[in-house]
Design a protein around this motif. Sequence first.
Motif, short mmCIF file in Angstrom:
data_model
loop_
_atom_site.label_atom_id
_atom_site.label_comp_id
_atom_site.label_asym_id
_atom_site.label_seq_id
_atom_site.Cartn_x
_atom_site.Cartn_y
_atom_site.Cartn_z
N GLU A 1 0.84 -1.20 0.00
CA GLU A 1 0.00 0.00 0.00
C GLU A 1 0.87 1.24 0.00
N PRO A 2 0.38 2.36 -0.54
CA PRO A 2 1.15 3.60 -0.46
C PRO A 2 1.44 3.97 0.99
N LEU A 3 2.46 4.76 1.16
CA LEU A 3 2.88 5.17 2.51
C LEU A 3 1.76 5.88 3.26
N ASP A 4 1.80 5.74 4.55
CA ASP A 4 0.85 6.43 5.43
C ASP A 4 1.21 7.91 5.48
N ALA A 5 0.27 8.74 5.13
CA ALA A 5 0.52 10.19 5.08
C ALA A 5 0.90 10.78 6.43
N ARG B 1 1.83 1.13 -11.92
CA ARG B 1 0.43 0.99 -12.34
C ARG B 1 -0.40 2.21 -11.95
N ASP B 2 0.12 3.04 -11.10
CA ASP B 2 -0.57 4.24 -10.63
C ASP B 2 -0.15 5.43 -11.50
N ALA B 3 -1.11 6.17 -12.01
CA ALA B 3 -0.82 7.31 -12.89
C ALA B 3 0.10 8.33 -12.24
N SER B 4 0.03 8.48 -10.92
CA SER B 4 0.89 9.45 -10.24
C SER B 4 2.17 8.80 -9.70
N HIS B 5 2.38 7.53 -10.01
CA HIS B 5 3.60 6.80 -9.61
C HIS B 5 3.87 6.91 -8.11
N GLN B 6 2.85 6.58 -7.33
CA GLN B 6 2.96 6.67 -5.87
C GLN B 6 4.15 5.86 -5.33
N LEU B 7 4.77 6.41 -4.32
CA LEU B 7 5.87 5.75 -3.65
C LEU B 7 5.36 4.57 -2.85
#
Length: 189
Positions: free
Chosen positions: A3-7, A121-127
């Motif tokens: 999952e993307p990092l916790d904000a 796969r994410d359009a914003s290229h999430q870390l």
Amino acid sequence: MSEPLDASEHGTLRGGPSFSLANRLERLCFTIVWRGLAWLAPPPFGWGWRRQLLRLFRARIASGAKIYPTAKIWLPRHLEMAEWSTLGQGVECYNMAPICIGAGAIVSQRAFLCAGDHDHRDASHQLVTKPVTIGPKAWVAAEAFIGPGVAIGDGAVVGARACVTRDIPAGTIWTGNPAQQVGHRQEQE
């Protein structure tokens, strides 16, 4: 991918910086201290000195661990090194997520330990971050690449310039890009 990092720890993820201002300042302070002070005592005299510098920034470094002054550590609090483990000359420890190096493990010169990637796969290229584990008595040879989420088993060997993107079983030997198993390591006493 995880999952993307916790904000909460890393700041705004969608459209903003991947890491908070506090995280970036912590890394900046460490970089200044490391580049300025890690060289004061060259190997082998400076092992204890560099362990102390890393501990000041919350790294978990056991007595006897060896860190060369040219090793680059991205975030010390995500580094754990057991007894007699080694980070060699010019090693890149890109520890956006925890990197654990087991007792007696060796990471040779200019190897790259990478605990972060971007979701293609994410359009914003999430870390995305995933921990890296190097087992006891394992050896990561010169200029090898160890990718996010990889665990190198106890006593395994990753050959020079190998590219590892999946777990390596204990006691095996891997080389190439992509890394492939080429043998088994003899039992060591």
